[in-house]
Design an enzyme around this catalytic site. Structure first.
Site, PDB file in Angstrom:
ATOM      1  N   SER A  65       0.815  -1.215   0.000  1.00 46.53           N
ATOM      2  CA  SER A  65       0.000   0.000   0.000  1.00 46.53           C
ATOM      3  C   SER A  65       0.850   1.267   0.000  1.00 46.53           C
ATOM      4  CB  SER A  65      -0.911  -0.012   1.218  1.00 46.53           C
ATOM      5  OG  SER A  65      -0.143  -0.309   2.355  1.00 46.53           O
ATOM      6  N   THR A  73      -1.191   3.659   4.211  1.00 44.59           N
ATOM      7  CA  THR A  73      -0.359   4.859   4.263  1.00 44.59           C
ATOM      8  C   THR A  73       0.579   4.881   5.450  1.00 44.59           C
ATOM      9  OG1 THR A  73      -2.127   6.056   3.231  1.00 44.59           O
ATOM     10  CG2 THR A  73      -0.516   7.364   4.452  1.00 44.59           C
ATOM     11  N   ARG A 103      -7.038   9.813  -9.316  1.00 44.26           N
ATOM     12  CA  ARG A 103      -7.563  10.121  -7.972  1.00 44.26           C
ATOM     13  C   ARG A 103      -6.406  10.461  -7.027  1.00 44.26           C
ATOM     14  NH1 ARG A 103      -6.680   8.050  -2.514  1.00 44.26           N
ATOM     15  NH2 ARG A 103      -8.574   8.360  -1.335  1.00 44.26           N
ATOM     16  N   VAL A 104      -6.585  11.522  -6.262  1.00 44.73           N
ATOM     17  CA  VAL A 104      -5.581  11.899  -5.271  1.00 44.73           C
ATOM     18  C   VAL A 104      -6.252  11.892  -3.906  1.00 44.73           C
ATOM     19  CG1 VAL A 104      -4.087  13.765  -4.460  1.00 44.73           C
ATOM     20  CG2 VAL A 104      -4.232  13.267  -6.899  1.00 44.73           C
ATOM     21  N   GLY A 105      -5.594  11.303  -2.933  1.00 44.52           N
ATOM     22  CA  GLY A 105      -6.149  11.262  -1.574  1.00 44.52           C
ATOM     23  C   GLY A 105      -5.615  12.387  -0.717  1.00 44.52           C
ATOM     24  N   ASP A 106      -5.725  12.198   0.578  1.00 39.64           N
ATOM     25  CA  ASP A 106      -5.278  13.219   1.535  1.00 39.64           C
ATOM     26  C   ASP A 106      -3.765  13.239   1.719  1.00 39.64           C
ATOM     27  OD1 ASP A 106      -5.579  10.596   2.670  1.00 39.64           O
ATOM     28  OD2 ASP A 106      -5.172  11.484   4.635  1.00 39.64           O
ATOM     29  N   THR A 137       2.054   7.039   0.229  1.00 40.71           N
ATOM     30  CA  THR A 137       1.076   5.976   0.010  1.00 40.71           C
ATOM     31  C   THR A 137       0.903   5.678  -1.470  1.00 40.71           C
ATOM     32  OG1 THR A 137      -1.205   5.323   0.556  1.00 40.71           O
ATOM     33  CG2 THR A 137      -0.906   7.558  -0.202  1.00 40.71           C
ATOM     34  N   THR A 156      -4.395   8.548   8.368  1.00 40.94           N
ATOM     35  CA  THR A 156      -4.550   7.397   7.486  1.00 40.94           C
ATOM     36  C   THR A 156      -6.042   7.104   7.368  1.00 40.94           C
ATOM     37  OG1 THR A 156      -3.867   5.096   7.107  1.00 40.94           O
ATOM     38  CG2 THR A 156      -4.300   5.733   9.385  1.00 40.94           C
ATOM     39  N   GLY A 157      -6.396   6.300   6.388  1.00 41.53           N
ATOM     40  CA  GLY A 157      -7.810   5.977   6.197  1.00 41.53           C
ATOM     41  C   GLY A 157      -8.333   6.556   4.900  1.00 41.53           C
ATOM     42  N   HIS A 158      -9.641   6.761   4.844  1.00 38.44           N
ATOM     43  CA  HIS A 158     -10.264   7.234   3.604  1.00 38.44           C
ATOM     44  C   HIS A 158      -9.952   8.708   3.386  1.00 38.44           C
ATOM     45  CE1 HIS A 158     -12.601   3.568   4.570  1.00 38.44           C
ATOM     46  NE2 HIS A 158     -12.381   3.387   3.286  1.00 38.44           N
TER      47      HIS A 158
HETATM   48  C1  SD4 Z   1      -5.683   7.684   0.745  1.00 37.31           C
HETATM   49  N1  SD4 Z   1      -5.304   8.009   3.092  1.00 37.31           N
HETATM   50  O1  SD4 Z   1      -5.154   7.629  -0.360  1.00 37.31           O
HETATM   51  C2  SD4 Z   1      -4.875   7.268   1.942  1.00 37.31           C
HETATM   52  C3  SD4 Z   1      -4.971   5.790   2.052  1.00 37.31           C
HETATM   53  C4  SD4 Z   1      -4.997   5.262   3.406  1.00 37.31           C
HETATM   54  O2  SD4 Z   1      -5.960   3.742   4.846  1.00 37.31           O
HETATM   55  O3  SD4 Z   1      -4.399   5.748   4.329  1.00 37.31           O
HETATM   56  N2  SD4 Z   1      -5.791   4.243   3.620  1.00 37.31           N
HETATM   57  O4  SD4 Z   1      -6.845   8.022   0.909  1.00 37.31           O
END
Ligand code: SD4
Length: 331
Positions: A86, A188, A216-219, A206, A239-241
């Site tokens: 990941s 992450t 797509r770009v995350g946080d 990540t 971390t997370g969504h």
């Molecule tokens: C994201 N926060 O790309 C990252 C992925 C992640 O648990 O940390 N997932 O959204």
């Protein structure tokens, strides 16, 4: 409060005492004196793989090295490990089978650098650092980030390992994008550190959510969302969504809450409560969401909180390196 929290207090007091005077035991010092001491150096990072990453960071911190060097070296461990699926090399691809990486870094002077949707480069965190140090900008994305990386001597590599490719081909059969909470576990890596000089820095890297849309770009590469450092106050990473972290400008929020006097744990709790509230307002199911924060203040005190149980993080200070299960909103 939980025994875990008491444990944290005890261990940080104990390490503070060690730093004050090696020949003086913690018991001999009045409580106010202990709380006035800074527990440094110290490094925190997300998930199980944080343990190994912390070791690399500690190598630098324990020799009076800079927090910015420690966090970069630390997160490069899972980035370079093809079995960590990941982050970096070996990360799961997007739905088009392309491994696209997000990373950012921030130092004690609020210097920042970030890359998003970067392909073919094993260590996006080092590209983010080069953006920070060698360009007039703070963020490069996609092809531009790759061109810049190549111009800086980074090597172009295939990052899609066999296992990730197999999983992606399996996923293609249904092509159903619905990230399952904590199944994307150990994703992450966010790392925050306070060095012996009392300076804070952070890094976050990540491959993002598996099978995301291309682009797509995350946080994680967004300063203020996946990472924030204020050298007067503290640092936080997430971390997370990523969509949910961005929605509340999560890590900036955590640092601002610490500025208002909250402990790191209280700040993480309040930020998670914000996620919970917005999820309810938007009539979404909280059970489908995971967000976890870790935070560290200028005194070397730390804390965490998350939506769902199952999130853990690693802490290394002079008392050793340990894994802690974060408290959660949903039990
Ligand atoms: C994201 N926060 O790309 C990252 C992925 C992640 O648990 O940390 N997932 O959204």
């Amino acid at each position: 409060m939980t025994s875990r929290r008491n444990f944290i207090k005890t261990t940080s007091f104990a390490s503070a005492a060690m730093l004050i005077n090696k020949s003086t035991s913690a018991k001999e010092l009045p409580a106010e004196e202990l709380t006035n001491q800074t527990n440094k150096p110290i490094v925190l990072s997300t998930w199980n793989f944080g343990l190994k990453a912390n070791e690399a960071a500690w190598e630098i911190l324990s020799k009076n090295g800079k927090a910015i060097d420690a966090v970069e070296a630390g997160v490069k461990i899972p980035e370079g490990d093809p079995t960590e699926r990941s982050v970096g090399y070996g990360g799961r691809p997007d739905r088009d089978g392309r491994v696209t990486l997000d990373a950012c870094i921030m130092d004690e002077q609020a210097n920042i650098g970030s890359v998003a949707a970067l392909e073919h480069i094993k260590h996006p965190i080092s590209v983010a650092r080069a953006v920070m140090e060698k360009t007039p900008h703070v963020m490069l994305v996609g092809d531009g980030a790759l061109q810049f990386a190549l111009s800086q001597g980074f090597k172009k590599e295939n990052l899609l390992v066999e296992d990730s490719e197999k999983e992606w081909k399996e996923w293609l059969k249904n092509s159903n994008y619905k990230p399952i909470v904590n199944i994307e576990n150990h994703d992450t890596i966010g790392m925050i550190a306070l060095d012996a000089n009392g300076d804070l820095s952070g890094a976050c890297t990540t491959s993002g959510m598996a099978f995301k849309m291309h682009g797509r770009v995350g946080d994680s590469p967004i300063i203020g969302a996946g990472l924030y450092v204020d050298n007067e106050i503290g640092a936080a990473t997430a971390t997370g969504h990523g969509e949910e972290v961005i929605r509340i400008a999560g890590c900036h929020l955590v640092v601002e809450l610490m500025r208002q006097g909250k402990t790191p744990e209280q700040a993480c709790i309040e930020a998670v409560n914000r996620v919970v509230k917005l999820t309810a307002n938007r009539k979404k199911n909280l059970k489908d969401i995971q967000v976890g924060f870790i935070a560290l203040n200028k005194k070397g005190e730390y804390g965490s909180y998350c939506v769902q149980s199952g999130f853990n993080y690693a802490v290394h200070d002079s008392s050793g390196n340990k894994l802690i299960n974060a408290d959660s909103h949903l039990k």
